[in-house]
Write a protein that holds these residues in place. Structure first.
Motif, PDB file in Angstrom:
ATOM      1  N   ASN A 191       0.825  -1.210   0.000  1.00  0.00           N
ATOM      2  CA  ASN A 191       0.000   0.000   0.000  1.00  0.00           C
ATOM      3  C   ASN A 191       0.856   1.256   0.000  1.00  0.00           C
ATOM      4  O   ASN A 191       0.491   2.263  -0.617  1.00  0.00           O
ATOM      5  CB  ASN A 191      -0.939  -0.004   1.206  1.00  0.00           C
ATOM      6  CG  ASN A 191      -2.216  -0.766   0.959  1.00  0.00           C
ATOM      7  OD1 ASN A 191      -3.217  -0.226   0.514  1.00  0.00           O
ATOM      8  ND2 ASN A 191      -2.171  -2.069   1.224  1.00  0.00           N
ATOM      9  N   CYS A 192       1.980   1.199   0.701  1.00  0.00           N
ATOM     10  CA  CYS A 192       2.899   2.344   0.683  1.00  0.00           C
ATOM     11  C   CYS A 192       3.442   2.556  -0.725  1.00  0.00           C
ATOM     12  O   CYS A 192       3.503   3.694  -1.211  1.00  0.00           O
ATOM     13  CB  CYS A 192       4.035   2.094   1.676  1.00  0.00           C
ATOM     14  SG  CYS A 192       5.269   3.426   1.727  1.00  0.00           S
ATOM     15  N   PHE A 193       3.803   1.468  -1.405  1.00  0.00           N
ATOM     16  CA  PHE A 193       4.305   1.592  -2.780  1.00  0.00           C
ATOM     17  C   PHE A 193       3.214   2.096  -3.712  1.00  0.00           C
ATOM     18  O   PHE A 193       3.476   2.920  -4.602  1.00  0.00           O
ATOM     19  CB  PHE A 193       4.809   0.233  -3.266  1.00  0.00           C
ATOM     20  CG  PHE A 193       6.004  -0.276  -2.514  1.00  0.00           C
ATOM     21  CD1 PHE A 193       6.803   0.589  -1.783  1.00  0.00           C
ATOM     22  CD2 PHE A 193       6.329  -1.625  -2.525  1.00  0.00           C
ATOM     23  CE1 PHE A 193       7.911   0.124  -1.076  1.00  0.00           C
ATOM     24  CE2 PHE A 193       7.429  -2.099  -1.834  1.00  0.00           C
ATOM     25  CZ  PHE A 193       8.217  -1.223  -1.109  1.00  0.00           C
ATOM     26  N   GLU A 194       1.999   1.618  -3.541  1.00  0.00           N
ATOM     27  CA  GLU A 194       0.891   2.080  -4.387  1.00  0.00           C
ATOM     28  C   GLU A 194       0.621   3.567  -4.172  1.00  0.00           C
ATOM     29  O   GLU A 194       0.333   4.305  -5.129  1.00  0.00           O
ATOM     30  CB  GLU A 194      -0.359   1.266  -4.090  1.00  0.00           C
ATOM     31  CG  GLU A 194      -0.279  -0.176  -4.585  1.00  0.00           C
ATOM     32  CD  GLU A 194      -1.445  -1.020  -4.115  1.00  0.00           C
ATOM     33  OE1 GLU A 194      -2.337  -0.457  -3.443  1.00  0.00           O
ATOM     34  OE2 GLU A 194      -1.457  -2.229  -4.402  1.00  0.00           O
ATOM     35  N   LEU A 195       0.714   4.013  -2.918  1.00  0.00           N
ATOM     36  CA  LEU A 195       0.522   5.438  -2.629  1.00  0.00           C
ATOM     37  C   LEU A 195       1.628   6.268  -3.269  1.00  0.00           C
ATOM     38  O   LEU A 195       1.371   7.320  -3.879  1.00  0.00           O
ATOM     39  CB  LEU A 195       0.488   5.658  -1.114  1.00  0.00           C
ATOM     40  CG  LEU A 195       0.397   7.104  -0.626  1.00  0.00           C
ATOM     41  CD1 LEU A 195      -0.841   7.797  -1.192  1.00  0.00           C
ATOM     42  CD2 LEU A 195       0.381   7.149   0.911  1.00  0.00           C
ATOM     43  N   ALA A 198       1.071   6.386  -7.019  1.00  0.00           N
ATOM     44  CA  ALA A 198      -0.027   7.284  -7.383  1.00  0.00           C
ATOM     45  C   ALA A 198       0.415   8.740  -7.283  1.00  0.00           C
ATOM     46  O   ALA A 198       0.058   9.569  -8.144  1.00  0.00           O
ATOM     47  CB  ALA A 198      -1.227   7.023  -6.479  1.00  0.00           C
ATOM     48  N   ARG A 199       1.187   9.062  -6.268  1.00  0.00           N
ATOM     49  CA  ARG A 199       1.664  10.438  -6.127  1.00  0.00           C
ATOM     50  C   ARG A 199       2.638  10.804  -7.241  1.00  0.00           C
ATOM     51  O   ARG A 199       2.607  11.930  -7.783  1.00  0.00           O
ATOM     52  CB  ARG A 199       2.323  10.609  -4.760  1.00  0.00           C
ATOM     53  CG  ARG A 199       1.307  10.782  -3.633  1.00  0.00           C
ATOM     54  CD  ARG A 199       1.964  10.783  -2.281  1.00  0.00           C
ATOM     55  NE  ARG A 199       1.039  11.281  -1.251  1.00  0.00           N
ATOM     56  CZ  ARG A 199       1.170  11.044   0.052  1.00  0.00           C
ATOM     57  NH1 ARG A 199       2.186  10.318   0.482  1.00  0.00           N
ATOM     58  NH2 ARG A 199       0.294  11.537   0.900  1.00  0.00           N
ATOM     59  N   ASN A 248      -7.186  13.803 -12.495  1.00  0.00           N
ATOM     60  CA  ASN A 248      -8.210  13.558 -11.466  1.00  0.00           C
ATOM     61  C   ASN A 248      -8.238  12.082 -11.054  1.00  0.00           C
ATOM     62  O   ASN A 248      -8.402  11.755  -9.875  1.00  0.00           O
ATOM     63  CB  ASN A 248      -9.581  13.987 -11.987  1.00  0.00           C
ATOM     64  CG  ASN A 248      -9.718  15.490 -12.101  1.00  0.00           C
ATOM     65  OD1 ASN A 248      -9.111  16.230 -11.333  1.00  0.00           O
ATOM     66  ND2 ASN A 248     -10.482  15.971 -13.068  1.00  0.00           N
ATOM     67  N   GLU A 249      -8.074  11.216 -12.026  1.00  0.00           N
ATOM     68  CA  GLU A 249      -8.047   9.784 -11.717  1.00  0.00           C
ATOM     69  C   GLU A 249      -6.839   9.439 -10.846  1.00  0.00           C
ATOM     70  O   GLU A 249      -6.947   8.675  -9.883  1.00  0.00           O
ATOM     71  CB  GLU A 249      -8.015   8.971 -13.019  1.00  0.00           C
ATOM     72  CG  GLU A 249      -7.847   7.476 -12.827  1.00  0.00           C
ATOM     73  CD  GLU A 249      -8.972   6.852 -12.032  1.00  0.00           C
ATOM     74  OE1 GLU A 249      -8.740   5.776 -11.435  1.00  0.00           O
ATOM     75  OE2 GLU A 249     -10.091   7.409 -11.999  1.00  0.00           O
ATOM     76  N   ALA A 250      -5.691  10.004 -11.186  1.00  0.00           N
ATOM     77  CA  ALA A 250      -4.492   9.747 -10.385  1.00  0.00           C
ATOM     78  C   ALA A 250      -4.640  10.303  -8.970  1.00  0.00           C
ATOM     79  O   ALA A 250      -4.231   9.672  -7.988  1.00  0.00           O
ATOM     80  CB  ALA A 250      -3.273  10.357 -11.076  1.00  0.00           C
ATOM     81  N   ALA A 251      -5.236  11.486  -8.860  1.00  0.00           N
ATOM     82  CA  ALA A 251      -5.458  12.067  -7.531  1.00  0.00           C
ATOM     83  C   ALA A 251      -6.419  11.218  -6.710  1.00  0.00           C
ATOM     84  O   ALA A 251      -6.259  11.079  -5.490  1.00  0.00           O
ATOM     85  CB  ALA A 251      -5.994  13.495  -7.678  1.00  0.00           C
ATOM     86  N   ASN A 252      -7.420  10.643  -7.350  1.00  0.00           N
ATOM     87  CA  ASN A 252      -8.357   9.762  -6.649  1.00  0.00           C
ATOM     88  C   ASN A 252      -7.646   8.516  -6.139  1.00  0.00           C
ATOM     89  O   ASN A 252      -7.923   8.015  -5.031  1.00  0.00           O
ATOM     90  CB  ASN A 252      -9.507   9.377  -7.574  1.00  0.00           C
ATOM     91  CG  ASN A 252     -10.554   8.528  -6.869  1.00  0.00           C
ATOM     92  OD1 ASN A 252     -11.045   8.890  -5.804  1.00  0.00           O
ATOM     93  ND2 ASN A 252     -10.893   7.401  -7.457  1.00  0.00           N
ATOM     94  N   GLN A 253      -6.717   7.975  -6.921  1.00  0.00           N
ATOM     95  CA  GLN A 253      -5.950   6.812  -6.488  1.00  0.00           C
ATOM     96  C   GLN A 253      -5.088   7.145  -5.269  1.00  0.00           C
ATOM     97  O   GLN A 253      -4.865   6.288  -4.407  1.00  0.00           O
ATOM     98  CB  GLN A 253      -5.068   6.308  -7.632  1.00  0.00           C
ATOM     99  CG  GLN A 253      -5.837   5.727  -8.808  1.00  0.00           C
ATOM    100  CD  GLN A 253      -6.723   4.558  -8.394  1.00  0.00           C
ATOM    101  OE1 GLN A 253      -6.326   3.699  -7.604  1.00  0.00           O
ATOM    102  NE2 GLN A 253      -7.941   4.528  -8.920  1.00  0.00           N
TER     103      GLN A 253
END
Length: 476
Positions: A191-195, A198-199, A248-253
């Motif tokens: 989850n840390c890597f996914e966050l 996404a950032r 917007n999609e990336a920010a939602n992720q």
């Protein structure tokens, strides 16, 4: 007559002594039966059918320290802090930990059957039932302090088998806890890597939007001067809108990953995680050890093997239920009309009995219980073997995927450099009028696509490495 008398006496002696002789026969039979009731001597490697001598995906050996120190290999302080917080605050992990206490308590309950049981039930009764009752208790009061004592001598180890099975269940629960902690650490890292991905995707898309915005401003100025067509401006604006939608999609992720991570940490999902802003570098390739090492290191395999041995002991306990049981029972107490009478030795009475109980017929219940335990033991054995096979599959596929994912990342890294070069050339060519707007916009899209694909490849490589650590059963 004189010759018949000895025969009569011998017949009488045989009939008189027969119960005593039959008792000896039963004891001998029971001892023979107990010798046949053995718990299988199982070994993890022996029960894992078809275990290969080495991994087919990559031949390598590992030191235990390399497997257990996987978290330190990322060299990421944010990751270490998050995993420590998750292990301390995750509610699912705390719930799993309570199962160990439950299993230990059940083991004590099973073992209590081999200890003496003593009951004390003091009582008082008042009755007025006529002259006869008053002769026994003139004032109608009867005080009593009875007690009961019972103890089963676990001659054959039936109770010990049941207790040991429960203790093995507790050992399995401890292995489950280690597995849950390892899984939680891996999920927290993922989850840390996914966050972080996404950032970084947000940053990449935002940079592309800035570039496209600059192109729109240029086209707008040229359109106002009559130097650019309206179609070019319209296509550029459409492309800019598409990029903003992707932003917007990336920010939602980002917010989704933040809230998932906060729940893993046992915190309110407020979307306020500040850590995990950059994907870490993939650690150097880790030697994976030998397949046999997996059987004693991976928690789910250890738990499955403990449950297999527990079921063996339950089967042994069920078989020993056919053997005689030796019990010691005692009861006694005091009875009197007043409390003072209870201390009078003359009011005390007690008895002591040593018994032997041999099950003869229980409506096939005991044999059915043996058949049930035997079938359950077979089921647990096959589940253990399936757990081993699944673990081997996970290691093999993660080892095989490492090389493919590394090659994909290298190819995408080269693609990003090529698209950046192509975009620079497209901008130069468009300004000189040698290419149209569609070629220029396509270069922007190709650059963004390659950059986001590279981030996705890096994320998949990191997640695959986590899957490998998890499959190998390393510590945290």
């Amino acid at each position: 007559m004189s010759g018949a008398e000895p025969i009569k006496n011998r017949t009488k002696s045989f009939i008189t002594d027969c119960p005593r002789h039959w008792y000896k026969v039963r004891i001998c039979l029971a001892m023979l039966l107990s010798a046949c009731v053995e718990v299988p001597d199982r070994e993890p490697v022996k029960e894992a059918v078809g275990l290969p001598p080495a991994w087919t995906a990559r031949a390598a050996e590992a030191r235990e320290s390399e497997v257990s120190a996987w978290l330190a290999s990322f060299k990421n302080d944010d990751l270490k802090a998050l995993i420590a917080a998750a292990l301390d605050g995750n509610n699912d992990l705390k719930a799993t930990a309570t199962r160990i206490e439950q299993a230990r308590a059940l083991a004590r309950i099973e073992g209590a059957a081999a200890k003496p049981q003593v009951d004390l039930a003091p009582g008082f009764q008042h009755a007025d039932a006529g002259r006869d009752a008053r002769a026994y208790a003139p004032d109608g009061n009867v005080w009593s302090v009875p007690f009961n004592f019972s103890w089963e001598w676990d001659v054959w180890g039936r109770i010990a088998d049941a207790r040991y099975a429960a203790e093995l269940d507790a050992d399995a629960a401890e292995a489950d806890l280690r597995g849950a902690a390892l899984s939680l650490a891996a999920r927290t890292a993922q989850n840390c890597f996914e966050l972080a991905e996404a950032r970084q995707r947000v940053a990449v898309v935002q940079a592309s939007i800035d570039d496209r915005g600059a192109l729109v401003e240029l086209l707008q100025g040229r359109f106002n001067l009559g130097l650019a067509q309206g179609l070019d401006l319209s296509l550029a604006l459409t492309d800019l809108s598409d990029a903003r939608a992707e932003l917007n999609e990336a920010a939602n992720q980002v917010q989704l990953a933040q809230r998932r991570l906060e729940v893993l940490l046992g915190q309110y999902p407020g979307g306020a995680v500040e850590r995990c802003r950059q994907l870490p570098e993939l650690p150097a390739a880790m030697p994976s050890g030998l397949p046999a090492e997996l059987l004693t290191r991976r928690p789910d395999i250890v738990a499955a093997f403990a449950r297999l041995r527990a079921q063996d002991h339950r089967l042994s306990s069920a078989r020993k239920a056919l053997l005689p049981r030796v019990t010691l029972a005692a009861s006694g107490g005091s009875l009197g009309n007043t409390l003072a009478d209870l201390s009078d030795p003359r009011s005390a009475a007690w008895n002591l009995a040593l018994g032997l109980t041999q099950p003869l017929y229980a409506g096939d219940r005991l044999q059915a219980d043996i058949d049930l335990r035997a079938a359950q033991s077979g089921e647990v054995l096959h589940r253990y073997r399936e757990t081993v096979l699944q673990a081997l599959r996970e290691v093999e596929q993660s080892l095989a995927a490492e090389a493919w994912l590394r090659g994909r990342e290298q190819a995408l890294n080269a693609a990003v450099k090529q698209t950046e070069t192509s975009r620079a050339l497209a901008i130069y060519s468009y300004r000189n009028g040698t290419v149209d707007i569609l070629t220029l916009l396509d270069s922007y899209r190709s650059t963004l696509t390659a950059q986001t694909a590279l981030l996705d490849a890096r994320l998949k490589s990191l997640n695959n490495r986590l899957d490998l650590y998890l499959a190998l059963g390393g510590g945290v």
